[in-house]
Write a protein that holds these residues in place. Sequence first.
Motif, short mmCIF file in Angstrom:
data_model
loop_
_atom_site.label_atom_id
_atom_site.label_comp_id
_atom_site.label_asym_id
_atom_site.label_seq_id
_atom_site.Cartn_x
_atom_site.Cartn_y
_atom_site.Cartn_z
N TRP A 100 0.81 -1.22 0.00
CA TRP A 100 0.00 0.00 0.00
C TRP A 100 0.84 1.27 0.00
O TRP A 100 0.42 2.30 -0.57
CB TRP A 100 -0.95 -0.02 1.20
CG TRP A 100 -2.02 -1.05 1.04
CD1 TRP A 100 -2.16 -2.21 1.74
CD2 TRP A 100 -3.08 -1.04 0.08
NE1 TRP A 100 -3.25 -2.92 1.29
CE2 TRP A 100 -3.84 -2.23 0.28
CE3 TRP A 100 -3.47 -0.15 -0.92
CZ2 TRP A 100 -4.96 -2.53 -0.51
CZ3 TRP A 100 -4.58 -0.45 -1.70
CH2 TRP A 100 -5.31 -1.63 -1.48
N GLU A 147 0.07 4.02 -2.84
CA GLU A 147 -0.24 5.42 -2.53
C GLU A 147 0.79 6.36 -3.14
O GLU A 147 0.44 7.46 -3.61
CB GLU A 147 -0.31 5.61 -1.01
CG GLU A 147 -1.52 4.95 -0.37
CD GLU A 147 -1.51 5.08 1.15
OE1 GLU A 147 -0.53 5.65 1.69
OE2 GLU A 147 -2.47 4.63 1.79
N LEU A 202 -6.53 1.52 -4.70
CA LEU A 202 -6.73 2.53 -3.65
C LEU A 202 -8.20 2.94 -3.55
O LEU A 202 -8.71 3.15 -2.44
CB LEU A 202 -5.86 3.75 -3.94
CG LEU A 202 -5.82 4.83 -2.86
CD1 LEU A 202 -5.28 4.25 -1.56
CD2 LEU A 202 -4.96 6.01 -3.31
N ALA A 203 -8.89 3.02 -4.68
CA ALA A 203 -10.32 3.36 -4.67
C ALA A 203 -11.14 2.31 -3.94
O ALA A 203 -12.01 2.63 -3.12
CB ALA A 203 -10.82 3.54 -6.10
N ARG A 239 -10.00 0.22 -1.70
CA ARG A 239 -9.62 0.26 -0.29
C ARG A 239 -10.36 1.37 0.45
O ARG A 239 -10.80 1.20 1.59
CB ARG A 239 -8.12 0.47 -0.17
CG ARG A 239 -7.61 0.35 1.27
CD ARG A 239 -6.19 0.86 1.35
NE ARG A 239 -5.62 0.63 2.67
CZ ARG A 239 -4.54 1.25 3.11
NH1 ARG A 239 -3.92 2.12 2.35
NH2 ARG A 239 -4.06 1.00 4.30
N LYS A 240 -10.50 2.53 -0.19
CA LYS A 240 -11.19 3.65 0.43
C LYS A 240 -12.66 3.32 0.73
O LYS A 240 -13.16 3.61 1.81
CB LYS A 240 -11.11 4.89 -0.46
CG LYS A 240 -9.77 5.61 -0.42
CD LYS A 240 -9.76 6.78 -1.39
CE LYS A 240 -8.46 7.57 -1.31
NZ LYS A 240 -8.38 8.38 -0.07
N THR A 267 -13.11 0.72 3.66
CA THR A 267 -12.59 1.02 5.00
C THR A 267 -13.28 2.24 5.63
O THR A 267 -12.99 2.56 6.78
CB THR A 267 -11.07 1.29 4.95
OG1 THR A 267 -10.79 2.32 4.00
CG2 THR A 267 -10.32 0.03 4.57
N ASN A 268 -14.15 2.91 4.89
CA ASN A 268 -14.82 4.08 5.47
C ASN A 268 -16.04 3.67 6.28
O ASN A 268 -16.37 2.48 6.40
CB ASN A 268 -15.19 5.10 4.39
CG ASN A 268 -16.17 4.53 3.37
OD1 ASN A 268 -16.83 3.52 3.61
ND2 ASN A 268 -16.26 5.17 2.22
N LYS A 302 -18.88 1.26 4.84
CA LYS A 302 -18.47 -0.02 4.24
C LYS A 302 -19.49 -1.13 4.45
O LYS A 302 -19.53 -2.10 3.69
CB LYS A 302 -17.12 -0.44 4.81
CG LYS A 302 -17.14 -0.69 6.33
CD LYS A 302 -15.78 -1.06 6.85
CE LYS A 302 -15.80 -1.30 8.36
NZ LYS A 302 -14.47 -1.66 8.87
N THR A 311 -14.95 7.16 -6.51
CA THR A 311 -13.71 7.41 -5.78
C THR A 311 -12.52 7.40 -6.73
O THR A 311 -11.59 8.22 -6.60
CB THR A 311 -13.51 6.35 -4.69
OG1 THR A 311 -14.65 6.33 -3.82
CG2 THR A 311 -12.27 6.63 -3.87
N ALA A 318 -19.22 9.73 -3.48
CA ALA A 318 -17.84 10.03 -3.09
C ALA A 318 -17.28 11.23 -3.82
O ALA A 318 -16.33 11.87 -3.34
CB ALA A 318 -16.97 8.80 -3.36
#
Length: 471
Positions: free
Chosen positions: A29, A33, A71-72, A74-75, A78-79, A82, A143, A244
């Motif tokens: 990650w 990132e 990454l999208a 994952r966002k 994890t928010n 979810k 996202t 988003a």
Amino acid sequence: MNCSSSTTDKTESLKDVKQLAYQWDNLNWNQIESDVNRLQIRIAKATANGNKNKVKQLQYLLTHSFSAKALAVRKVTTNRGKNTSGVDKKLWSTSASKMKAVLSLTDRKYRSKPLRRVYIAKKGKNQKRPLGIPTMYDRAMQTLYALALEPIAETTGDTISFGFRRGRSAKDACEQIFNVLARECSPKWILEGDIKGCFDNIKHEWLLENIPMDKSVTKQFLKLGFIYKDKLFPTDTGSPQGGAISSLYANMTLDGLQRLIQENYHRNSIGNITNHYRAKTKVKQLISDFLASRGLMLSEEKTLITHIDEGFDFLGWNFRKFKGKLIIKPSKESIKRLNKKLAIIILHEGKAVMQSDLIRRLNQVVRGWTNYHKHVVASKAFSNVNNTLYLILQRWAEHRHPNNNNWWRLNKYWRERNGKPWVFSTDDNTLINLRRIHIIRHPMLQISKTPFIDKEYYNKRRVKLRLTAAA
């Protein structure tokens, strides 16, 4: 990011659940990132240089890269939302499902699904506001494209815009207001504006014409419709509040308002901004015309023109001049809400709770509230809240031990700590004493800096803010 890392990973063909789960669990990650951020910086610099063709190329590269897709996903997994599904009732809760989602994200033949419409209560009111919940796939797509749009929004955005901006906070807005209003020659009249249904009423035509993003994908984000009580309704205006990318749309819609006011605000013969009534009404009309072109309007009930000596509330603070000196302190409404919350925690939720658990819960609330307000003139407010908290805790102790006297209850729950008597504490936990919280000024933000082009400045500022918060 080089070309090899800008395309979808070679492991796309993996179908086995275990292999997909293994691949997700072993993603680097930090590298992902870094790759995404490097492309975002290039987009921001190309935007600042006015190179639109290069911006489009870099946006395409980012939205089709494996790193951005990962990454999208994952966002959105994890928010806080979810565990909330859209109309398809699907959630990405396993490593395999997340990896499969990464490999399936594409704009080819992309068709968004309708939103799931729910209504949530407005804070402190009996009214409810609509909230549209997209599917997990649509959230990930939004996202993904937000990652490519954010560098443009941050580079071209108004310098004194603070809502939904990276590296900016309500405290930065508070400091900016102080700088504008604290001087003797500062404006005396304040326009308190409230946009009526901002997210719900932005013109789709304006967004499609002015947002620098793939038009076909933008149209899918806007024209997706919503389902309520098993009926499908169209969305002819606005951007869903649960989306988003909606906050970026809203910010970019309002960009330009700062320059408009600066260029058109009434000035006298020597160039100074005047404070008479014509100037106040002119600004309101300018803003109304600006918003109307975007499908928005000011709420007549909530839009007020206030003199600084009378003061106004904003973001939980009260701004008011006393004998020419600007004082910012926690608003009465903010203190009232805190006291109400503390009373609910202690007298309703905490009737049968152990003292140590009650202290931990109260410390969470008190620490969050004081951290938000400790950069303004808040010592008196902290002291008043501390007194109120003591009285509520006395009622709590009386409820638990109605047959014992006050002295007995005080000795049971209030102890001596570090030479200080009557501290609500146990052997392991101590309630925060609001009177001992120091007032620390929030570091001023250089509003001309942007988080992608001036990354080093924001990194140093982030460290400085952490040290300030820990003080």
